[in-house]
Enzyme design. Structure first.
Site, PDB file in Angstrom:
ATOM      1  CG  HIS A   1      61.495  68.020  17.846  1.00 24.87           C
ATOM      2  ND1 HIS A   1      62.832  68.222  17.619  1.00 24.87           N
ATOM      3  CD2 HIS A   1      60.979  67.656  16.654  1.00 24.87           C
ATOM      4  CE1 HIS A   1      63.102  67.990  16.344  1.00 24.87           C
ATOM      5  NE2 HIS A   1      61.996  67.642  15.729  1.00 24.87           N
TER       6      HIS A   1
ATOM      7  CD  GLU B   1      64.347  65.969  13.000  1.00 27.01           C
ATOM      8  OE1 GLU B   1      63.215  66.191  13.476  1.00 27.01           O
ATOM      9  OE2 GLU B   1      65.104  66.883  12.607  1.00 27.01           O
TER      10      GLU B   1
ATOM     11  CG  HIS C   1      59.306  64.251  12.454  1.00 28.57           C
ATOM     12  ND1 HIS C   1      58.993  65.276  11.600  1.00 28.57           N
ATOM     13  CD2 HIS C   1      60.228  64.748  13.312  1.00 28.57           C
ATOM     14  CE1 HIS C   1      59.711  66.346  11.919  1.00 28.57           C
ATOM     15  NE2 HIS C   1      60.468  66.052  12.963  1.00 28.57           N
TER      16      HIS C   1
HETATM   17 CO    CO Z   1      61.849  67.576  13.702  1.00 31.43          CO
END
Ligand code: CO
Length: 135
Positions: A7, A130, A79
């Site tokens: 994502h 991440e 992020h």
């Molecule tokens: Co995230």
């Protein structure tokens, strides 16, 4: 080590206003809203098929995301997230190469209970990344 894009995460001042805007302009629907107490966020995902948009609103005043909103009052990209087979293996490999994996060493989890970790932006071309463990 990296298996794909999970994502892109956007911090928003209001999750409800963001959901309304995405629906009205882009025909995008958000999924279920949940709270990740550990990360201090109220959040929802928009499924784009091959990846998701993660929307995050602070759930408490000392949330890291609240600090982001102080610097970026209208919100913005926070992020992006990639899948990895093992967060621990990725941490070991990256540490060995001098890259900084954030956190105090305690395992962190996303709302789906998957292990996560963040890599310092200085070690990924200026972007916060991440890692999400996909079994
Ligand atoms: Co995230």
């Amino acid at each position: 080590m990296i298996t794909g894009l999970s994502h892109v995460s956007i911090v928003v001042p209001s999750l409800d206003a963001a959901a309304k805007r995405l629906a009205e302009v882009y025909g995008l629907q958000i999924g279920e809203i949940s709270v990740n107490e550990q990360q201090g966020v109220r959040m929802a995902y928009v499924d784009l098929g091959n990846a998701k948009i993660e929307l995050m609103e602070p759930s408490r005043e000392d949330s890291p995301v609240a600090k982001f909103l102080v610097r970026n009052p209208r919100g913005g990209i926070h992020h992006f997230c990639v899948g990895v087979d093992s967060v621990d293996a990725a941490r070991t490999e990256l540490s060995g190469k001098g890259a900084q994996v954030l956190g105090d060493g305690n395992p962190q989890y996303n709302v789906h209970g998957e292990r996560i970790a963040f890599v310092h932006p200085k070690d990924f071309l200026g972007a916060l990344v991440e890692f999400e463990e996909h079994k």
